[in-house]
Write a protein that holds these residues in place. Structure first.
Motif, PDB file in Angstrom:
ATOM      1  N   PRO A  50      -2.302   3.465  -2.616  1.00 32.92           N
ATOM      2  CA  PRO A  50      -3.271   2.790  -1.748  1.00 32.92           C
ATOM      3  C   PRO A  50      -4.405   3.785  -1.487  1.00 32.92           C
ATOM      4  O   PRO A  50      -4.198   4.992  -1.627  1.00 32.92           O
ATOM      5  N   TYR A  53      -6.963   5.366   4.771  1.00 33.23           N
ATOM      6  CA  TYR A  53      -7.966   5.262   5.839  1.00 33.23           C
ATOM      7  C   TYR A  53      -8.356   6.666   6.286  1.00 33.23           C
ATOM      8  O   TYR A  53      -7.496   7.554   6.372  1.00 33.23           O
ATOM      9  N   HIS A  62       1.649   9.439   4.221  1.00 35.76           N
ATOM     10  CA  HIS A  62       0.603   9.285   3.203  1.00 35.76           C
ATOM     11  C   HIS A  62       0.954  10.109   1.960  1.00 35.76           C
ATOM     12  O   HIS A  62       0.821   9.644   0.832  1.00 35.76           O
ATOM     13  N   TYR A  64       3.828  10.911   0.987  1.00 32.37           N
ATOM     14  CA  TYR A  64       4.975  10.260   0.329  1.00 32.37           C
ATOM     15  C   TYR A  64       4.497   9.160  -0.631  1.00 32.37           C
ATOM     16  O   TYR A  64       4.939   9.097  -1.785  1.00 32.37           O
ATOM     17  N   SER A  65       3.572   8.315  -0.165  1.00 32.16           N
ATOM     18  CA  SER A  65       3.007   7.262  -1.025  1.00 32.16           C
ATOM     19  C   SER A  65       2.442   7.884  -2.306  1.00 32.16           C
ATOM     20  O   SER A  65       2.696   7.408  -3.419  1.00 32.16           O
ATOM     21  N   ASN A 285     -11.140  -1.528  -5.217  1.00 35.20           N
ATOM     22  CA  ASN A 285     -11.193  -0.132  -5.693  1.00 35.20           C
ATOM     23  C   ASN A 285     -10.396   0.033  -6.990  1.00 35.20           C
ATOM     24  O   ASN A 285     -10.749   0.837  -7.845  1.00 35.20           O
ATOM     25  N   TYR A 286      -9.304  -0.764  -7.112  1.00 39.62           N
ATOM     26  CA  TYR A 286      -8.451  -0.622  -8.296  1.00 39.62           C
ATOM     27  C   TYR A 286      -9.211  -0.996  -9.574  1.00 39.62           C
ATOM     28  O   TYR A 286      -8.861  -0.535 -10.655  1.00 39.62           O
ATOM     29  N   ILE A 308       2.718   1.032  -3.076  1.00 42.31           N
ATOM     30  CA  ILE A 308       2.222   0.732  -1.728  1.00 42.31           C
ATOM     31  C   ILE A 308       3.353   0.830  -0.696  1.00 42.31           C
ATOM     32  O   ILE A 308       4.523   0.710  -1.035  1.00 42.31           O
ATOM     33  N   GLY A 309       2.973   0.996   0.571  1.00 42.05           N
ATOM     34  CA  GLY A 309       3.945   0.936   1.653  1.00 42.05           C
ATOM     35  C   GLY A 309       4.193  -0.512   2.050  1.00 42.05           C
ATOM     36  O   GLY A 309       3.356  -1.391   1.792  1.00 42.05           O
ATOM     37  N   ASP A 311       4.026  -2.023   4.776  1.00 36.76           N
ATOM     38  CA  ASP A 311       3.100  -2.612   5.753  1.00 36.76           C
ATOM     39  C   ASP A 311       1.902  -3.286   5.088  1.00 36.76           C
ATOM     40  O   ASP A 311       1.226  -4.085   5.724  1.00 36.76           O
ATOM     41  N   ILE A 312       1.643  -2.946   3.822  1.00 41.67           N
ATOM     42  CA  ILE A 312       0.467  -3.549   3.186  1.00 41.67           C
ATOM     43  C   ILE A 312       0.875  -4.452   2.011  1.00 41.67           C
ATOM     44  O   ILE A 312       0.101  -4.690   1.096  1.00 41.67           O
ATOM     45  N   HIS A 338       7.431   0.808  -0.932  1.00 41.08           N
ATOM     46  CA  HIS A 338       8.330   1.763  -0.255  1.00 41.08           C
ATOM     47  C   HIS A 338       8.301   1.544   1.249  1.00 41.08           C
ATOM     48  O   HIS A 338       7.389   0.918   1.796  1.00 41.08           O
ATOM     49  N   SER A 339       9.318   2.093   1.912  1.00 38.38           N
ATOM     50  CA  SER A 339       9.390   1.974   3.373  1.00 38.38           C
ATOM     51  C   SER A 339       8.765   3.210   4.011  1.00 38.38           C
ATOM     52  O   SER A 339       8.105   3.983   3.335  1.00 38.38           O
ATOM     53  N   HIS A 340       9.029   3.400   5.293  1.00 43.62           N
ATOM     54  CA  HIS A 340       8.273   4.407   6.030  1.00 43.62           C
ATOM     55  C   HIS A 340       9.106   5.596   6.484  1.00 43.62           C
ATOM     56  O   HIS A 340      10.330   5.495   6.609  1.00 43.62           O
ATOM     57  N   TRP A 341       8.429   6.671   6.775  1.00 42.74           N
ATOM     58  CA  TRP A 341       9.058   7.830   7.421  1.00 42.74           C
ATOM     59  C   TRP A 341       8.860   7.704   8.919  1.00 42.74           C
ATOM     60  O   TRP A 341       7.744   7.453   9.380  1.00 42.74           O
ATOM     61  N   MET A 348       5.606   7.430  13.501  1.00 37.17           N
ATOM     62  CA  MET A 348       4.691   8.559  13.675  1.00 37.17           C
ATOM     63  C   MET A 348       3.380   8.056  14.270  1.00 37.17           C
ATOM     64  O   MET A 348       2.813   7.085  13.757  1.00 37.17           O
TER      65      MET A 348
END
Ligand code: MSP
Length: 593
Positions: A50, A53, A62, A64-65, A285-286, A308-309, A311-312, A338-341, A348
């Motif tokens: 992704p 921001y 970020h 990790y992504s 952007n892709y 992507i995470g 959330d998106i 993927h999931s989150h840390w 966080m």
């Protein structure tokens, strides 16, 4: 070429065939069996992260992504020259209300904020060894051209109309929310304010005349796309979730904001009073990266894998494919989610003061150490919790003790005085298990080890394909443990090079262990590139011998010559991974209640 000659040799000598990655499934046939057309299609792969921001500095989530994308891309490059045409893009998402507000709050112009934070991301990715080929900023002129062209295509196909949008908008998430996705949160003064049910971020009521995209027309085409491409979204539970979302009504989507409200963005072509919705801007952007709207982009699209995470997911698995279908293009080939840390069990966030700075971690644990930790512990299907003791424990046990210790045991002067890859003795370790004879020394567990390591590259490749990189690393780690068990069982330090009875077996034990290490080093390259380089260099494996396509494990066991046998090891360059000090001051302590 090598493969062909090996196969001919097999025919002539009757020796058993060498297991290589390509043996285990049609997906990995990179030579003879592919038609020219398949070759060309397979030859290109475009990976994306992704775009991040720039309202705040990067954190470990970020990184990790970006690391997941980096490891996938590096693994793909290692599969051989025919599939080596890869492109890997990342970048920063710089427009929108969120950035406009963050700049104002920091007393900066949006451009100043974007330059500063984008630089921060670029430095981080460089330090972390993210092997991207492209870095895009959405404030670049080439991107404005691409977005405005894309908009024009949607417009010309009758997919945009003007209408009044009224509803909740969440600036932090840059998205519109239906009433059902909004809840009220108690405020500090006993009042309450509306927030997004999913993210907890504040929302505000918006009523505007905007351009609206006919998203509702795409519900069935999206369902058809997902049903006929069951691997489009990986891991599978996320694919399932998207199909469930599509069971519900899919309302049209507002794709612009009033410029008086949102000026930091790309104007709608021919209507300066409106700014293009930041998600439409960001997703394009892709295409910008691969040259859109020039025809060159077609050689990379749709051979695309978006990382992507969770959330998106909606933006990438519903809006983006719908925009693409609307513009007459194919959806991306794969979306890896993927999931989150979390940190000590909590999300966080700046306000909680628990944001973990990835650069501090890279300094503290080394680049390879921290890359290994995030990819070994991060499970795409579930959130993972971060704390420092976990990093130290894992790296000490798997990289310093198990892998580093194994290398040391096979290369230390005391055990391997000639500093070579010793010869493999086929009478000590016959390819047929269960043989008995005075010189046979191999035991049943040793055959189990050979079988585990021989199938490891294929297992690892499957885990990469299913976006389970942590499982790939778990499999490598388990084989490292098995190899340490092998060395421990045969205790080469008790054998004597001077004894004609011991020497062939001693050489064989070291040869097998070094062969295992060579496979581990080769497979670890996508995750720990420098450490793998150090390991392979110590073994004397040259740069051209590190591809997965030519990873022939233990050829002597299968009756083939081994190019490494008798070769001098590379120079000794110290510990592979020095142990980390447990007593260091922690960045994040384990949460104990
Ligand atoms: N700008 C959008 C993406 C646009 S792509 C066309 C965005 N940016 S972000 O900076 O908020 O998030 C970027 C990536 O970081 C997302 O994949 C997101 O899931 C990921 N992460 C953000 N926080 C995270 C964690 N705590 N853990 C793991 N990944 C996390 O969304």
């Amino acid at each position: 070429m090598l493969r062909t000659s090996v196969l001919r040799l097999v025919g002539r000598t009757g020796a058993s065939r060498l297991p290589v990655l390509e043996d285990f499934g049609p997906r990995y046939y990179s030579s003879d069996s592919l038609s020219a057309r398949d070759d060309a299609r397979d030859a290109r792969a475009y990976f994306t992260t992704p775009i991040f921001y720039v309202n705040a500095a990067p954190h470990i989530g970020h990184l990790y992504s970006a690391l997941l994308a980096d490891a996938l891309c590096r693994h793909r490059r290692l599969r051989g020259p025919k599939t080596a045409a890869t492109r890997f893009s990342t970048g920063t998402d710089e427009h929108g209300l969120k950035i406009q507000q963050a700049a104002a709050a920091a007393g900066l112009t949006p451009t100043e904020l974007c330059d500063r934070v984008s630089e921060h991301f670029q430095q981080l990715f460089q330090e972390a060894g993210i092997s991207c080929t492209d870095f895009i900023r959405t404030t670049e002129a080439r991107h404005r051209v691409a977005v405005q062209h894309f908009w024009g295509v949607l417009k010309s196909r009758g997919l945009l109309y003007k209408g009044v949008y009224e509803g909740w908008y969440c600036a932090s998430d840059e998205c519109f929310l239906p009433e059902a996705k909004v809840t009220r949160q108690p405020g500090p003064l006993g009042d309450s304010f509306p927030v997004s049910l999913e993210s907890g971020h504040p929302v505000s009521w918006t009523k505007e005349e905007n351009y609206i995209f006919r998203l509702s027309q795409f519900r069935e085409p999206l369902q058809r796309w997902l049903r006929s491409n069951p691997q489009a979204i990986t891991p599978e539970p996320f694919h399932h979730v998207v199909l469930q979302w599509l069971d519900e009504e899919l309302p049209d989507l507002s794709v612009s904001r009033r410029s008086s409200h949102l000026h930091w963005g790309i104007p709608v072509p021919g209507d300066d009073s409106q700014t293009i919705y930041v998600w439409l801007d960001a997703l394009v952007n892709y295409l910008t990266v691969i040259g859109y709207p020039n025809a060159e982009f077609k050689s990379w699209w749709p051979a695309t894998s978006h990382i992507i995470g969770k959330d998106i997911l909606k933006f990438h698995a519903i809006y983006w494919p719908a925009f693409l279908l609307g513009a007459g293009m194919s959806p991306p080939q794969r979306i890896y989610v993927h999931s989150h840390w979390t940190v000590c069990g909590q999300k966080m966030s700046k306000s909680l003061g628990n944001v973990v700075d990835p650069r501090t971690c890279l300094n503290r644990y080394t680049v390879d150490g921290f890359r290994y930790f995030l990819l070994r512990q991060g499970v795409p299907n579930w959130d993972c919790d971060y704390y420092d003791e976990k990093v130290v424990k894992l790296l000490n046990s798997e990289l310093a003790d198990a892998l580093g210790g194994l290398l040391n045991r096979c290369t230390a002067k005391r055990i391997n005085p000639s500093e070579t890859y010793p010869a493999f003795c086929t009478t000590c370790f016959p390819s047929e298990p269960g043989l008995v004879g005075p010189s046979v020394r191999a035991q049943a567990e040793d055959y189990a080890l050979v079988s585990s390591v021989a199938t490891l590259p294929k297992q690892v490749a499957d885990h990469y394909d299913n976006f389970q990189i942590y499982k790939a690393l778990e499999a490598v780690s388990s084989c490292v443990r098995q190899t340490n068990g092998f060395v421990q069982r045969h205790a080469p330090w008790k054998l004597n090079w001077e004894s004609p009875v011991d020497a062939p077996w001693l050489g064989t034990v070291l040869h097998v262990a070094l062969e295992c290490l060579r496979v581990f080093g080769t497979l670890l390259q996508p995750v720990t590139p420098s450490l793998a380089d150090k390991l392979l260099s110590r073994l004397g494996v040259s740069a051209s011998e590190r591809n997965l396509g030519e990873l022939y494990f233990l050829p002597r066991f299968y009756g083939h010559p081994c190019p490494f046998e008798g070769r001098r090891l590379g120079p000794e360059t110290g510990l592979l991974f020095p142990r980390l000090d447990q007593s260091r001051t922690w960045l994040v302590k384990a949460h104990r209640t």
